[in-house]
Design a protein around this motif. Structure first.
Motif, short mmCIF file in Angstrom:
data_model
loop_
_atom_site.label_atom_id
_atom_site.label_comp_id
_atom_site.label_asym_id
_atom_site.label_seq_id
_atom_site.Cartn_x
_atom_site.Cartn_y
_atom_site.Cartn_z
N LEU A 66 36.85 -79.82 26.68
CA LEU A 66 38.36 -79.89 27.27
C LEU A 66 39.03 -80.83 27.09
CD1 LEU A 66 40.09 -78.44 29.16
CD2 LEU A 66 39.98 -80.31 31.13
N VAL A 67 38.56 -82.16 26.12
CA VAL A 67 39.92 -82.97 25.90
C VAL A 67 39.57 -82.39 24.05
CG1 VAL A 67 39.70 -85.70 24.80
CG2 VAL A 67 39.23 -85.15 27.20
N GLN A 68 38.61 -82.15 23.82
CA GLN A 68 37.92 -81.65 21.96
C GLN A 68 39.57 -80.81 21.65
OE1 GLN A 68 34.50 -80.70 21.58
NE2 GLN A 68 33.27 -83.10 20.95
N ARG A 69 39.84 -79.92 22.89
CA ARG A 69 40.07 -78.29 22.97
C ARG A 69 41.64 -79.04 23.25
NH1 ARG A 69 38.19 -72.70 25.45
NH2 ARG A 69 36.55 -73.79 23.96
N ALA A 70 42.19 -79.68 24.33
CA ALA A 70 43.61 -80.06 24.77
C ALA A 70 43.65 -80.93 24.33
CB ALA A 70 43.69 -79.74 25.62
N ASP A 71 44.84 -81.21 23.73
CA ASP A 71 45.58 -82.39 23.93
C ASP A 71 45.82 -83.08 25.27
OD1 ASP A 71 47.22 -84.86 22.43
OD2 ASP A 71 48.77 -83.87 21.61
N LEU A 72 45.49 -84.26 25.35
CA LEU A 72 45.10 -84.69 26.69
C LEU A 72 46.18 -86.01 27.47
CD1 LEU A 72 43.69 -85.61 29.17
CD2 LEU A 72 42.91 -87.25 27.83
N GLY A 73 47.08 -86.28 26.02
CA GLY A 73 48.30 -87.34 25.72
C GLY A 73 50.24 -86.24 26.15
N ALA A 74 49.27 -84.86 25.30
CA ALA A 74 50.66 -84.04 25.75
C ALA A 74 50.61 -83.58 27.05
CB ALA A 74 50.43 -82.86 24.99
N LEU A 75 49.47 -83.41 27.78
CA LEU A 75 49.58 -83.36 29.11
C LEU A 75 49.70 -84.01 30.27
CD1 LEU A 75 45.76 -81.37 29.18
CD2 LEU A 75 47.60 -80.29 28.72
N LEU A 76 49.38 -85.30 29.25
CA LEU A 76 50.10 -86.19 30.78
C LEU A 76 51.75 -86.81 30.39
CD1 LEU A 76 46.70 -87.86 31.32
CD2 LEU A 76 47.89 -86.33 32.58
N ALA A 77 52.12 -86.74 29.78
CA ALA A 77 53.59 -87.07 29.07
C ALA A 77 54.56 -85.78 29.82
CB ALA A 77 53.97 -86.48 27.15
N ASP A 78 54.15 -84.73 30.54
CA ASP A 78 55.23 -85.47 31.11
C ASP A 78 55.30 -85.73 32.31
OD1 ASP A 78 57.34 -83.93 32.82
OD2 ASP A 78 56.69 -81.86 32.49
N HIS A 79 56.74 -86.83 33.12
CA HIS A 79 55.79 -87.26 34.13
C HIS A 79 57.70 -86.42 34.97
CE1 HIS A 79 54.44 -91.31 31.73
NE2 HIS A 79 53.88 -89.83 32.04
N ARG A 80 57.93 -86.18 34.50
CA ARG A 80 58.84 -85.83 35.94
C ARG A 80 58.21 -85.07 37.18
NH1 ARG A 80 61.99 -80.11 32.92
NH2 ARG A 80 59.04 -80.54 32.25
N PHE A 81 59.75 -86.07 38.18
CA PHE A 81 58.21 -86.14 39.81
C PHE A 81 59.52 -85.01 40.49
CE2 PHE A 81 59.39 -87.07 44.19
CZ PHE A 81 57.04 -87.98 43.91
#
Length: 470
Positions: free
Chosen positions: A175-190
């Motif tokens: 999954l990490v190879q296929r997806a950009d983990l940093g981009a997935l977790l970059a949105d911090h809107r609550f």
């Protein structure tokens, strides 16, 4: 073979049949949670609006809170040597316990069905028989394993924990190879409503184990530390569930169109093709087999407890055991076949609605055991409608109903939304109300009921020397 096939049902496990250590709770609950339904539970938090960052935090919080309640139930097993739901007779009466028991049986059938849908897809692909035959075949294997009982359940938990852990490590890397983990977790809107939804999803997952968790700790030696039982159960369940749910949340965030509605095929496709795909189908089926055996075994225990409260039955023949287990299998398979085409939305609502009925039961059971009865029950009286606990405890049943009703204004599901959900921005806090309100009401109602209190001493706590339950 007699040493492998379990001979007991709802009767007390005597000291000379106790075995194992508290570590067994870690391996069992790790294996039970490293599976695809937990993956989908985590994915639901993202599917219904939360970003990946806050989904993971909310899921962890819910797993810890719900897992703590679940583990407190587990700690009752070594002390009492009894299945979980039969202890409800101490609160609701020998026959009054049938009220929460009936709802627990519905839960087991529902989880059996939802697990069979996902496992049936994997078995169908693995055997090339198709989804419907896969569901039926999986259900039959589950029933046979549940009939063997306690030792096989723990053995499968150890095997599934190891195999599924290795598979999830591999899938996580893919999954990490296929997806950009940093981009997935970059949105911090609550967003509070969707954050609380994530908390509720994972809390409901853990709380739903409460009605049967002590079934799998009751064979531990009486001297087993309650603290050790609590922590090993909590750590195994939280680690397994959070691991699975994290994978699901990230997978749903990375590829919502590919994942949602195609969970099994997405996971297998993520891993690869050919032999790897076959191995992943097997892992999915093995993970679901572990938890579905728990649901079948727990449903069997609950049915026997319900019937025995009215018939006075303390033991069960092998034929009777098989008949109860077959009934659970048939009912769960029928629901799976009827509901397989609308699984995702139905499962989300099913999980959240379950909370409405099981949080009051957990609150009442734990307050009674730890605060009112001080971990001492008159075990023979649990089978006697004319004994210390009576046939029906109207006071406890009233508190239970009030606990359910208190949640309705705060409940948000697809088919019902309470009037106080909108003022809270759509947040569902019903499970918090369902824990707090009945806990306080039951403590106030029961704290002066000295007739139910068991004096310190071993006599009421020692298991009966009577023969096994067949």
């Amino acid at each position: 073979m007699a040493g492998v096939v379990e001979q007991r049902s709802i009767d007390v496990v005597p000291d000379d049949e106790r075995h194992g250590s508290a570590v067994s709770q870690f391996t069992l609950w790790l294996g039970a949670n490293l599976q695809i339904t937990a993956v989908i539970t985590g994915a639901l938090a993202v599917v219904f609006g939360a970003n990946a960052f806050w989904s993971l935090i909310g899921l962890l919080l819910g797993n810890l809170l719900g897992g703590a309640v679940m583990a407190l139930h587990s700690a009752q097993g070594p002390r009492l040597g009894l299945p979980q739901m039969i202890t409800s007779r101490a609160q609701f009466g020998v026959r009054g316990a049938v009220v929460p028991l009936a709802l627990v049986i519905v839960m087991y059938i529902g989880f059996f069905a939802s697990g069979s849908v996902l496992a049936g897809q994997a078995v169908g692909e693995l055997t090339h028989l198709g989804e419907t035959p896969g569901i039926v075949l999986f259900a039959a294997v589950t029933a046979v394993a549940a009939a063997v009982g306690y030792r096989l359940i723990h053995t499968l938990g150890k095997i599934a924990g190891l195999v599924c852990a290795l598979a999830f490590v591999y899938l996580g890397i893919r999954l990490v190879q296929r997806a950009d983990l940093g981009a997935l977790l970059a949105d911090h809107r609550f967003g509070l409503p969707v954050f609380l939804l994530a908390v509720s999803l994972s809390a409901s997952w853990q709380l739903a184990f409460g009605p049967y968790v002590a079934d799998y700790s009751r064979y531990l030696p009486r001297h087993t530390s309650a603290r050790a039982t609590f922590w090993w159960t909590l750590s195994g369940s939280v680690l397994g569930s959070q691991w699975s749910m994290t994978f699901g949340a990230l997978a749903a965030a990375a590829a919502p169109a590919a994942f949602v509605g195609h969970e099994v095929s997405y996971i297998v496709g993520l891993g690869g093709a050919g032999l790897i795909a076959s191995c992943l189908y097997f892992v999915i089926a093995l993970g679901k087999l572990t938890i579905n055996i728990l649901n079948t075994y727990g449903g069997f225990m609950s049915l026997v407890t319900s019937v025995s409260g009215f018939r006075g039955q303390r033991t069960l023949s092998p034929r009777g055991r098989s008949a109860y287990i077959a009934g659970i299998m048939v009912a769960g398979t029928a629901v799976a076949l009827l509901g397989k085409d609308s699984f995702l939305t139905s499962f989300k609502d099913f999980l959240l609605f379950l909370l409405t009925f099981f949080t009051p039961w957990s609150a009442i059971n734990l307050v009674d055991y730890y605060l009112i009865s001080k971990e001492r029950y008159d075990i023979p009286a649990l089978s006697d409608p004319a004994g210390r606990y009576g046939a029906w405890n109207v006071r406890a049943l009233t508190v239970y109903v009030l606990g359910v009703l208190a949640q309705l204004p705060f409940l948000a599901t697809h088919f019902y939304t309470g009037p106080l959900v909108a003022p809270l921005g759509g947040a569902d806090i019903s499970w918090l109300v369902g824990l707090a309100v009945p806990a306080v009401l039951y403590w106030l109602a029961a704290r002066r009921d000295t007739a139910r209190t068991v004096a310190p001493g071993p006599r009421q706590e020692e298991p009966s020397p009577a023969g096994s339950g067949g």
